[in-house]
Scaffold this motif. Structure first.
Motif, short mmCIF file in Angstrom:
data_model
loop_
_atom_site.label_atom_id
_atom_site.label_comp_id
_atom_site.label_asym_id
_atom_site.label_seq_id
_atom_site.Cartn_x
_atom_site.Cartn_y
_atom_site.Cartn_z
N ASP A 15 20.91 -22.51 34.98
CA ASP A 15 19.45 -22.78 35.04
C ASP A 15 18.52 -21.77 35.49
O ASP A 15 18.32 -21.95 36.80
CB ASP A 15 19.18 -24.10 35.59
CG ASP A 15 17.94 -24.94 35.08
OD1 ASP A 15 17.07 -23.90 34.74
OD2 ASP A 15 17.80 -26.17 35.22
N ILE A 16 18.08 -20.94 34.93
CA ILE A 16 17.09 -19.80 35.03
C ILE A 16 16.06 -20.37 35.91
O ILE A 16 15.65 -19.91 37.04
CB ILE A 16 17.03 -18.94 34.07
CG1 ILE A 16 18.14 -18.17 33.67
CG2 ILE A 16 15.62 -18.00 34.55
CD1 ILE A 16 18.52 -16.95 34.46
N ALA A 17 15.37 -21.28 35.38
CA ALA A 17 14.04 -22.00 35.80
C ALA A 17 14.29 -22.44 37.38
O ALA A 17 13.42 -22.28 38.17
CB ALA A 17 13.30 -23.10 35.05
N ASN A 35 13.81 -10.13 30.34
CA ASN A 35 15.05 -10.39 29.60
C ASN A 35 16.00 -11.40 29.83
O ASN A 35 17.11 -11.46 29.71
CB ASN A 35 15.53 -8.97 29.44
CG ASN A 35 14.79 -7.85 28.77
OD1 ASN A 35 14.10 -7.91 28.13
ND2 ASN A 35 15.22 -6.47 29.50
N GLY A 36 15.46 -12.50 30.31
CA GLY A 36 16.20 -13.70 30.72
C GLY A 36 17.02 -13.35 32.01
O GLY A 36 17.80 -14.28 32.30
N MET A 37 16.88 -12.66 32.93
CA MET A 37 17.42 -12.43 34.19
C MET A 37 16.24 -12.27 35.18
O MET A 37 15.46 -11.91 35.03
CB MET A 37 18.08 -10.93 33.92
CG MET A 37 19.40 -11.02 33.22
SD MET A 37 20.18 -9.53 33.21
CE MET A 37 19.05 -8.39 32.55
N LEU A 38 16.72 -12.71 36.40
CA LEU A 38 16.11 -12.79 37.39
C LEU A 38 16.45 -11.66 38.42
O LEU A 38 17.57 -11.43 38.37
CB LEU A 38 16.15 -14.06 38.50
CG LEU A 38 15.74 -15.34 37.75
CD1 LEU A 38 16.02 -16.42 38.70
CD2 LEU A 38 14.26 -15.21 37.31
N ARG A 39 15.42 -11.03 39.16
CA ARG A 39 15.76 -9.99 40.26
C ARG A 39 15.25 -10.42 41.41
O ARG A 39 14.07 -10.78 41.57
CB ARG A 39 15.10 -8.53 39.68
CG ARG A 39 15.33 -7.68 40.55
CD ARG A 39 15.06 -6.16 40.25
NE ARG A 39 15.53 -5.58 38.88
CZ ARG A 39 16.53 -4.81 38.84
NH1 ARG A 39 16.84 -4.13 39.68
NH2 ARG A 39 16.83 -4.73 37.46
N LEU A 40 16.10 -10.69 42.59
CA LEU A 40 15.82 -11.03 43.70
C LEU A 40 15.45 -9.77 44.59
O LEU A 40 16.55 -9.07 44.74
CB LEU A 40 16.69 -12.06 44.44
CG LEU A 40 17.41 -13.04 43.58
CD1 LEU A 40 18.42 -13.80 44.28
CD2 LEU A 40 16.37 -13.99 43.15
N HIS A 41 14.20 -9.46 45.15
CA HIS A 41 13.97 -8.45 45.64
C HIS A 41 14.06 -8.62 47.28
O HIS A 41 13.47 -9.49 47.70
CB HIS A 41 12.53 -8.06 45.62
CG HIS A 41 12.46 -7.73 44.01
ND1 HIS A 41 12.71 -6.65 43.52
CD2 HIS A 41 11.66 -8.70 43.22
CE1 HIS A 41 12.54 -6.69 42.38
NE2 HIS A 41 11.87 -7.83 41.87
#
Length: 50
Positions: A15-17, A35-41
Motif C-alpha cells: 500500500d503506497i499511500a 511513477n508509483g514509487m516512493l523515494r525516501l530521502h
C-alpha cells in the motif's frame, strides 16, 4: 570498483499511500513520489526506493 559508486536500497510494499503516510508523518522523512514509487530521502544524501 564499487567504492566509487552511489549504491541505493529498495523494497516493496502493498500500500503506497499507507507507506507514504508512515514514512512522512510518523517517521518525519522527506518523501517524494514518482511513477508509483516512493523515494525516501535520508540524511547524508542517501535515498531508498519503495
Amino acid at each position: 570498483m564499487l567504492g566509487d559508486t552511489k549504491a541505493f536500497s529498495g523494497f516493496s510494499v502493498n500500500d503506497i499511500a499507507a507507506a507514504r503516510t508512515f514514512y512522512a508523518e510518523t517517521l518525519g522523512l522527506n518523501v517524494t513520489e514518482e511513477n508509483g514509487m516512493l523515494r525516501l530521502h535520508l540524511a547524508g544524501g542517501a535515498d531508498v526506493l519503495v
